[in-house]
Design an enzyme around this catalytic site. Sequence first.
Site, mmCIF file in Angstrom:
data_model
loop_
_atom_site.group_PDB
_atom_site.id
_atom_site.type_symbol
_atom_site.label_atom_id
_atom_site.label_comp_id
_atom_site.label_asym_id
_atom_site.label_seq_id
_atom_site.Cartn_x
_atom_site.Cartn_y
_atom_site.Cartn_z
ATOM 1 N N HIS A 48 0.866 -1.188 0.000
ATOM 2 C CA HIS A 48 0.000 0.000 0.000
ATOM 3 C C HIS A 48 0.900 1.234 0.000
ATOM 4 C CE1 HIS A 48 -3.467 2.360 0.326
ATOM 5 N NE2 HIS A 48 -3.977 1.965 1.481
ATOM 6 N N HIS A 101 -1.696 -0.261 -11.279
ATOM 7 C CA HIS A 101 -2.605 0.028 -10.178
ATOM 8 C C HIS A 101 -3.823 -0.865 -10.338
ATOM 9 C CE1 HIS A 101 -5.202 2.299 -7.426
ATOM 10 N NE2 HIS A 101 -4.111 2.876 -6.979
ATOM 11 N N ASP A 138 3.204 6.669 -6.933
ATOM 12 C CA ASP A 138 4.354 6.295 -6.104
ATOM 13 C C ASP A 138 5.687 6.504 -6.814
ATOM 14 O OD1 ASP A 138 2.539 5.435 -4.194
ATOM 15 O OD2 ASP A 138 2.522 3.378 -4.958
#
Length: 480
Positions: A321, A360, A416
């Site tokens: 996560h 994702h 990210d």
Amino acid sequence: MEISERARARLAVLNAHLTVSEPNQVLPAIEPWCTSAHITAAPHGSLKGNLKIVDERTGNEYQVPVSEHGTVKTVDLKKITTGKDDKGLNLYDPGYLNTAPVRSSISYIDGDEGILRYRGYPVEELAEKSTYTEVTYLLIYGNLPSQRQLADWEFAISQNSAVPQGVLDMIQSMPNDVHPVGALVTAMSALSIFYPDANPSLMGLGVYKSKQVRDKQIVRVLGQAPTIAAAAYLRKAGKPPVQPLSNLSYSENFLYMVESMGDRSYKPNPRLARVLDILFILQAEHEMNCSTAAARHLSSSGGDVYTAVSGGVGAIYGPLHGGAVEATINMLSEIGTVENIPEFIESVKNKKRRLSGFGHRIYKNYDPRGKVVKKLADEVFSILGRDPLVEVGDALEKAALSDEYFVKRKLYPNVDFYSGLINRAMGIPSSFTAVSRIAGYLSHWRESLDDPDTKIMRPQQVYTGAGIRHYETVRERTKL
């Protein structure tokens, strides 16, 4: 809440902060981003109707109502049964890939089109024009605040940014090598001890029926989260905690506490503070992700908000996560140089290595936040210098996007990928995504309290264990 003289005095500062067209504005020189604002109507028309199901096991037909949102109630499937010993259909959905436990009006995602909106506003538009504290108000209360509401809101958060000394002492008692997010989880949970008057387990379930009590806990959590996070970061550095200043913005205060080492004359770089503010906006909410679901799951039991938020932070701490940001930095460090990318790409395709920062579960297109973060990275590196890993990241992105293996699987860079490089350059732990996401947890907590459909979450299981067995003594078992 009533506006104070001190809050009125800050309006001029807020006006300057929110106006992005002034020639001497200190916001990053980033071009306006392409937004998803072209759709102003509801995401889709009504899908209401009935679903006809024919059970080929029995020949029976069933009518199952479909809501205007295209959902069916799983309890309606319980009536599909083969006989008296059959308790009805149950849904097996590991990871909740197609299960909606709640209805929410907070954020909207279209993964195929790469769209993310907060309360209807494209996240790219908010990142360009808004501030994190303004966005927290939007997420929690549903609309953007007026100038007066914003001043009151920021003042209330600032007034509640001091952390109980007992919590700071707890952080100081932790090992020097404590992970900052581990400390944040522990300290956030401990806050419930210091505010027993707002704990339903002690005061009864009705305590949160008071909107004043709710609002007080919300500003406490928002105000204290960055103070706790900074104290945890400083603990790992072997430094004492630094108290926030009332004359700084939310993001400025976070940088001040992390960087100043207690020098009250220290002024954070305003351009870097704005970058952090935008990062906080981009990471503030993402509908029913793992950590938000964890927070709602905990709050469904009627527990206190601090426990629910700490549970969300604990979930985002996981490497799959929020921990994926750190994993991306570690991956780029392991690659080392641009020359090693072809070998790395092949090892990923052969399933020997993991490609972090790409792909994702929801987005099958570019992550809309990723585009913004890439531009932010350029701004940060123009101020602090270019990290050698940026060259590796750029080359890896180009290599992956030109390789049919990754294109076919729709593995595009996500938020990210570059946010880790930004945090690394600014000296902030990548894992502090949790600080910004707390706004989302609080929004869902508040929404769940007003939702008449809220029930204690109690998922079913598919039992695969042994049938009935009867106890035998150790001596009897030994004979077998």
